[in-house]
Write an enzyme that holds these catalytic residues in place. Structure first.
Site, short mmCIF file in Angstrom:
data_model
loop_
_atom_site.label_atom_id
_atom_site.label_comp_id
_atom_site.label_asym_id
_atom_site.label_seq_id
_atom_site.Cartn_x
_atom_site.Cartn_y
_atom_site.Cartn_z
N LYS A 1 0.84 -1.19 0.00
CA LYS A 1 0.00 0.00 0.00
C LYS A 1 0.88 1.25 0.00
CE LYS A 1 -3.96 1.86 2.65
NZ LYS A 1 -4.85 1.56 3.81
N SER B 1 -9.42 1.80 2.51
CA SER B 1 -8.51 2.53 1.64
C SER B 1 -7.42 1.67 1.01
CB SER B 1 -7.82 3.64 2.45
OG SER B 1 -7.07 3.08 3.54
N SER C 1 -9.99 -0.48 6.83
CA SER C 1 -9.42 -0.39 5.49
C SER C 1 -8.82 -1.68 4.97
CB SER C 1 -8.34 0.72 5.45
OG SER C 1 -8.95 1.98 5.53
#
Length: 530
Positions: A147, A224, A248
Site C-alpha cells: 500500500k 482505503s 481499510s
C-alpha cells in the site's frame, strides 16, 4: 448480410466514439438478461450496463480493422470485430445482435482490449520484482503488493495524492513491517494505490481512478487498501501489505471475497508508515487464502507476545441489525449453520454501548488526529483533494483541543466497557454493513453505507483488538465477509479459529440468501430474533 445490421453497427460505433450515453443505452436490449463482459467481469442486465457506462470517461478512440458477420436465422446475427486503438494495440469485440421492433439491438457483448502494462488504478509503480526478498524462507515466491503508505527503500510515499508524491523524498530504508516479509522470502511486486491519505473505505480515487472489483463488476472495491486488495483478488499479487485504521483491510476483504487481518494495535511496528490516526492505525495483510495470511502474520508478529484464546464466541444484536437486510440474513444463516454443525457452541448474546455513540467518539478522535498529522499540508495545498476526503478534513479542522480531549476520555471509558462486555470472548459480526455498492451510487448512499459500516468496524479500533475478515457468505451473488474480533494479541489464535469456521462454512456450502429472510432455527439466532 441481414438488412439494416451493418448500419446499426456503424451507428453504435459512432455513439461509442461520442460517448453518447443515451444512444448507447438504446443499443442494448432492455431487461435483466442482457450481458456485457470484459476482463473486469460480467455485467448482467441493461441497467447494470448503463450504470457502468455512466461511471467511465469514455472509450479510447479506435478504428475497425475487420468485421465478420454470421447470420443465425433471420432475426439474430453474431458480429466479431477487430479494432485498432489510435494509441496502439488491438482489440476484439464479439456481439450477439437481435432484430427487435425498434431495430437491431445487442443482447450479449464480450470485449477484449489490449492489456495495459500497468493498470494505474491498481498500481503506482510495479516491477518483476520491484524489490527482491531474501532467498528461501517461509514466504519464498510470495508476491507482495505494498500500500502506498509504507516506506519502500528508493521510493517516495505518495499517499494516493499526486501533489503529495511530487514533494515527497525517496525512503532510505524500507518500513520494518515490509522488511519482515522480505526477510521471510517474499518479494515486492509493486506499490499499490490507496484512497487519499487512507481517509476512506470506498476504494475510489479521483486521481488514479477506481480499481476493479473482480467479484462485483461495476462495484466499488473497498478502501482505503483498494489497490493492494484488487491486486490480490486479480491474482497479480499473493499478499497485500496494508493498513487498517477503521476497516481499510476488512472492508475491501469483504467486498472482494478475500481474507484480511487487522492486527492488535501496536503488535506490528508502524515505523515507516504514513499515519492517519495513530491511536487506531494498525498494519495488516490481505490474501486469497488463510495459509499465506497466517504465514505473513507469523513472520511479522512477536510470537512471544501472542496469546491463546479459547473458542468462546459472542454475538451482539446491535452489530447484526446495523447492517442491511441482506447482510443480516446472510450472517444469521451462517451462525445458525455453524452452530448446528458443531463448529460453534455456547455462543453468548452480549450488549454493547449504542453503536452511534461509539462511532461518534471514534470519528471525532480519528478526525482530530488526522488533522494533526496532515492539516498543515492540506491547508498549504488547496484544491488537491477529492471532494469526499476534502470534506472529512474540513470536518477535522473544526475540532478543537478541548472537544478532542473530552472524546479521548470517552474513548478510554468505552474501551474498558468493551473489554468487560467481551470478557475474553470472540465477537462475531458482519465485516461490512452491505456488499460492495455500485460505483454509480449517489454520494448520499455511499456516505450512509460508510457510516453504517464504520459503526461495526470501529469496535476493533476502539478496543485495539485484532480482527479477521473471512470470506464465505454471499448476498445476491456478491461476497460478504464474516468478522472475528478477539482479545488483544490473540492474532494468530484468531486466524486459526477463523480457518476452522471457514471450513465449517465450506462444508455446508453457504447459500446465497438474496435479500430475503434466512431460515433461522439455531438457539443464538432465535434469541436474536426475539
Amino acid at each position: 448480410m441481414p438488412a439494416g445490421l451493418l448500419s446499426a453497427f456503424e451507428d453504435y460505433e459512432a455513439a461509442l466514439a461520442a460517448n453518447d450515453l443515451g444512444a448507447l443505452a438504446g443499443f442494448f436490449v432492455p431487461g435483466p438478461h442482457t450481458l456485457r463482459g470484459d476482463a473486469a467481469g460480467l455485467l448482467v442486465g441493461s441497467d447494470a450496463i448503463a450504470g457502468f457506462r455512466a461511471g467511465r470517461p469514455g472509450v479510447v478512440r479506435r478504428s475497425i480493422r475487420s468485421l465478420h458477420v454470421r447470420a443465425i436465422g433471420t432475426d439474430h446475427a453474431l458480429i466479431v470485430s477487430e479494432n485498432e486503438p489510435f494509441a496502439g494495440g488491438a482489440g476484439l469485440v464479439t456481439q450477439l445482435w437481435s432484430r427487435t421492433a425498434a431495430g437491431w439491438r445487442i443482447e450479449t457483448a464480450q470485449v477484449a482490449a489490449s492489456a495495459p502494462a500497468i493498470d494505474r488504478s491498481i498500481w503506482r509503480v510495479a516491477g518483476t520484482p520491484l524489490v527482491a526478498g531474501e532467498v528461501g524462507g517461509t514466504l519464498a515466491g510470495v508476491r507482495v503488493a505494498v500500500k502506498d503508505l509504507f516506506d519502500v527503500a528508493g521510493f517516495a510515499v505518495g499517499a494516493g495524492n499526486p501533489a503529495y508524491l511530487e514533494s515527497a523524498t525517496p525512503a532510505t530504508a524500507s518500513a520494518p513491517s515490509l522488511t519482515a516479509l522480505l526477510r521471510a522470502g517474499a518479494s515486492v511486486i509493486g506499490i499499490a494505490q490507496t484512497d487519499e491519505f487512507a481517509y476512506s473505505i470506498a476504494g475510489a480515487n479521483v486521481h488514479s481512478g477506481t480499481p476493479p472489483n473482480p467479484r462485483v463488476p461495476g462495484g466499488l472495491p473497498g478502501g482505503s487498501s483498494s489497490g493492494p486488495a484488487a491486486a490480490v483478488a486479480l491474482g497479480q499479487a499473493d499478499l497485500a501489505l496494508a493498513t487498517d485504521t477503521a476497516g481499510s483491510i476488512r472492508v475491501p476483504a469483504s467486498y472482494q471475497g478475500l481474507w484480511g487481518l487487522r492486527t492488535s494495535h501496536g503488535a506490528v511496528s508502524r515505523d515507516g508508515v504514513l499515519p492517519l490516526a495513530p491511536s487506531f492505525d494498525t498494519v495488516g495483510w490481505l490474501a486469497r487464502g488463510p495459509e499465506v495470511l497466517r504465514t505473513a502474520a507469523a513472520a511479522s508478529l512477536d510470537t512471544d507476545r501472542q496469546l491463546p484464546v479459547p473458542a468462546r464466541f459472542a454475538v451482539c444484536a446491535q452489530t447484526v441489525f446495523a447492517a442491511d437486510e441482506g447482510v443480516q440474513a446472510a450472517f444469521v444463516d451462517a451462525v445458525d449453520r455453524l452452530e448446528r454443525s458443531g463448529h460453534l457452541s455456547a455462543v453468548e448474546i452480549i450488549s454493547l454501548d449504542p453503536l452511534a455513540d461509539l462511532f461518534e467518539t471514534f470519528r471525532t478522535v480519528q478526525a482530530a488526529e488526522a488533522w494533526r498529522a496532515h492539516g498543515d499540508w492540506v491547508d498549504a495545498h488547496p484544491g488537491t483533494l477529492g471532494p469526499d476526503v476534502r470534506s472529512r478534513f474540513a470536518f477535522a479542522s473544526l475540532i478543537d483541543e478541548d472537544e478532542a480531549a473530552g472524546h479521548r476520555i470517552d474513548l478510554a471509558e468505552a474501551r474498558e466497557r468493551l473489554d468487560a462486555a467481551l470478557d475474553g470472548r470472540i465477537l462475531l459480526l458482519p465485516s461490512a454493513s452491505s456488499t460492495a455498492p455500485a460505483r454509480t451510487a449517489s454520494g448520499a448512499k455511499i456516505e450512509a453505507i460508510r457510516t453504517a459500516t464504520l459503526s461495526l468496524t470501529c469496535l476493533a479500533a476502539i478496543g485495539g483488538y485484532p480482527a479477521v475478515s473471512l470470506p464465505g457468505l454471499s448476498v445476491a451473488g456478491a461476497p460478504l465477509g464474516l468478522s472475528l474480533l478477539g482479545p488483544r494479541h490473540s492474532d494468530l489464535a484468531l486466524l486459526d479459529h477463523a480457518a476452522g469456521l471457514a471450513q465449517g462454512l465450506a462444508a455446508g456450502l453457504a447459500p446465497d440468501v438474496g435479500t430475503g429472510t434466512a431460515g433461522i432455527v439455531g438457539n443464538t439466532v432465535e434469541t436474536l430474533r426475539a
